[in-house]
Scaffold this active site. Structure first.
Site, PDB file in Angstrom:
ATOM      1  N   CYS A 171       0.805  -1.224   0.000  1.00 55.60           N
ATOM      2  CA  CYS A 171       0.000   0.000   0.000  1.00 55.60           C
ATOM      3  C   CYS A 171       0.835   1.270   0.000  1.00 55.60           C
ATOM      4  CB  CYS A 171      -0.941  -0.011   1.205  1.00 55.60           C
ATOM      5  SG  CYS A 171      -1.993  -1.464   1.243  1.00 55.60           S
ATOM      6  N   HIS A 311      -2.076   8.398   6.330  1.00 52.84           N
ATOM      7  CA  HIS A 311      -2.400   7.130   5.677  1.00 52.84           C
ATOM      8  C   HIS A 311      -3.823   6.721   6.051  1.00 52.84           C
ATOM      9  CE1 HIS A 311      -1.483   3.411   3.619  1.00 52.84           C
ATOM     10  NE2 HIS A 311      -1.696   2.683   4.695  1.00 52.84           N
ATOM     11  N   GLU A 322      -0.539   5.457  13.823  1.00 49.42           N
ATOM     12  CA  GLU A 322      -0.288   6.743  13.188  1.00 49.42           C
ATOM     13  C   GLU A 322      -0.578   7.904  14.137  1.00 49.42           C
ATOM     14  OE1 GLU A 322      -0.754   8.619   8.722  1.00 49.42           O
ATOM     15  OE2 GLU A 322      -2.167   7.086   9.372  1.00 49.42           O
ATOM     16  N   LYS A 340      -8.894   8.364   2.606  1.00 52.49           N
ATOM     17  CA  LYS A 340      -9.512   7.046   2.449  1.00 52.49           C
ATOM     18  C   LYS A 340     -10.939   6.981   2.986  1.00 52.49           C
ATOM     19  CE  LYS A 340      -5.125   4.513   2.390  1.00 52.49           C
ATOM     20  NZ  LYS A 340      -4.223   5.659   2.591  1.00 52.49           N
ATOM     21  N   HIS A 345      -9.659   2.432   0.381  1.00 54.93           N
ATOM     22  CA  HIS A 345      -8.225   2.149   0.315  1.00 54.93           C
ATOM     23  C   HIS A 345      -7.909   1.571  -1.060  1.00 54.93           C
ATOM     24  CE1 HIS A 345      -4.214   1.300   1.213  1.00 54.93           C
ATOM     25  NE2 HIS A 345      -4.326   0.679   2.377  1.00 54.93           N
ATOM     26  N   PHE A 404       1.721  -3.281   3.922  1.00 56.62           N
ATOM     27  CA  PHE A 404       2.028  -4.619   4.412  1.00 56.62           C
ATOM     28  C   PHE A 404       3.502  -4.921   4.126  1.00 56.62           C
ATOM     29  CE2 PHE A 404      -2.479  -6.704   4.092  1.00 56.62           C
ATOM     30  CZ  PHE A 404      -2.889  -5.937   5.157  1.00 56.62           C
TER      31      PHE A 404
END
Length: 416
Positions: A171, A311, A322, A340, A345, A404
């Protein structure tokens, strides 16, 4: 006050964003994307192709005939993620004022992050093999399926003969591509780089796989309310698709040709958690190293940052990590947004889409709101923009991307 980008610690060279292009769930061009993002409304909806699955909703790209948008005879050999990339790249190049028929393509690079590739083509051909035998398998399966197909097809479409790369950092791939592009420009390998990310995996197999690992929201009675970054009751992300591309050049050369720098990419930092295949390091120390590296390249201190494009996946672990990172590194509480909530996403495309959003925020002095965020948990000391877009002069901004595998990327942008 932040140091001038012309004093970039990387090589004494400022890198400018001179063009952007997008195909997203919020809109298939810059104008409609920005309107959708600033509306603060989610694009999630139930999808017919996901009917009967435990999670049957997503954020697809609607209202665009991709085959017509790509045009030409080559469209039949492209998987959907490649078509998205080609359309976004053409938009970006046009926005930058270039004509690929007239530029020196040997000095033009393409860096396009893709996480998965043409999985729908693979699934279709597995079924063909099972039902019709080897002769039913497409001879184009491999070139349609491989993740680097997007970079290759964009290079063909743009007559770009320089380096063509396809970083895969899950991502964070789109942001990684932009960081690599900056390196190519500062190192002198290219004069122009078209960089970004693309992804389209809204297939039953992939959606089921994400659902089985517990990554997706299960708010099946309210798809439009499911993606809710930083909310106390967030329960997972909503999968989306899309592409975004940026044209990057050395700023002095862009101005010399009469180009229009829209923002400066002043720094890019990368790091790895080396912690877990899917879960972020809870304290955010790995992510912080990436942000600090971007700030160092930009010549900024944390206090110089006016805005953070987070993110913000709407997953319990990412948003908590975060928040820890932002509150520790930025105690002056710069305003935070998280696209998002609107777009879902988009995986490998997310970092590039959010980089464009950051550029537009700098240009327009407007910070989009986070969709579906009514109130923060008590433990989240952030200044999140909610309900409606916030008018605020923003000179400097950082965009976060995490993937990931523990991949972390931070991009630092400055208003021109």
């Amino acid at each position: 006050m932040a140091q001038s980008a012309d004093k970039d610690t990387g090589a004494g060279t400022a890198v400018a964003v001179t063009g952007v292009g997008l195909v997203t769930p919020a809109g298939a061009d810059e104008h409609s994307f920005w309107e959708g993002l600033c509306s603060g409304y989610s694009t999630a909806r139930r999808c017919e192709e996901l009917a009967g699955l435990p999670v049957d909703f997503a954020c697809p790209v609607d209202g665009l005939d991709l085959d017509a948008a790509v045009g030409g005879r080559s469209v039949w050999r492209m998987a959907r993620f490649v078509k998205l990339a080609v359309v976004a790249a053409r938009q970006a190049v046009r926005d930058a004022g270039f004509d690929p028929a007239r530029w020196d393509g040997t000095r033009v690079g393409v860096v396009l992050g893709v996480g998965v590739g043409g999985v729908s083509v693979l699934v279709d051909n597995v079924a063909r093999l099972a039902s019709g035998g080897p002769d039913a398998v497409s001879p184009l399966l491999v070139p349609m399926m491989i993740p680097n197909a997007a970079a290759g097809e964009v290079a063909i479409a743009l007559k770009a003969y320089g380096p063509s790369l396809a970083p895969a950092t899950a991502c964070a791939s789109g942001a990684t591509a932009i960081a690599v592009a900056r390196d190519l420009l500062i190192g002198g390998s290219c004069d122009v780089v078209v960089a970004g990310g693309a992804e389209s995996v809204l297939t039953p197999l992939v959606v089921t796989a994400f659902a089985r690992m517990g990554a997706l929201s299960t708010r099946i009675d309210d798809p439009a309310g499911a993606s809710r970054p930083f909310a106390a009751d967030r329960d997972g992300f909503v999968i989306g698709e899309g592409a975004a591309m940026l044209v990057l050049e050395r700023a002095d050369e862009a101005r010399a040709r009469g180009g229009r720098p829209r923002a400066l990419l002043t720094g890019a930092g990368s790091s790895t958690d080396a912690h877990h295949p899917t879960a972020p390091e809870p304290g955010g120390r790995g992510a912080q190293r990436a942000v600090e590296a971007a700030l160092h390249q930009a010549g900024w201190t944390p206090g110089d940052v006016d805005h953070i494009n987070a993110h913000g996946t709407s997953t319990p672990l990412n948003d908590a990590m975060e928040t820890t990172l932002i509150s520790r590194l930025f105690p002056h509480r710069p305003p935070v947004t998280a696209p998002k909530g609107v777009t879902g996403h988009t995986l490998a495309a997310a970092g590039a889409i959010e980089a464009v959003a950051t550029v537009l925020t700098l240009e327009r002095s407007l910070i989009p709101p986070i969709a579906n965020l009514d109130s923060l948990p008590d433990a989240f000391p952030l200044d999140c923009v909610t309900k409606e877009a916030r008018h605020q002069q923003v000179e400097t901004a950082v965009s976060h991307s995490f993937g990931f595998g523990g991949h972390n990327v931070a991009l630092a942008f400055q208003r021109v």
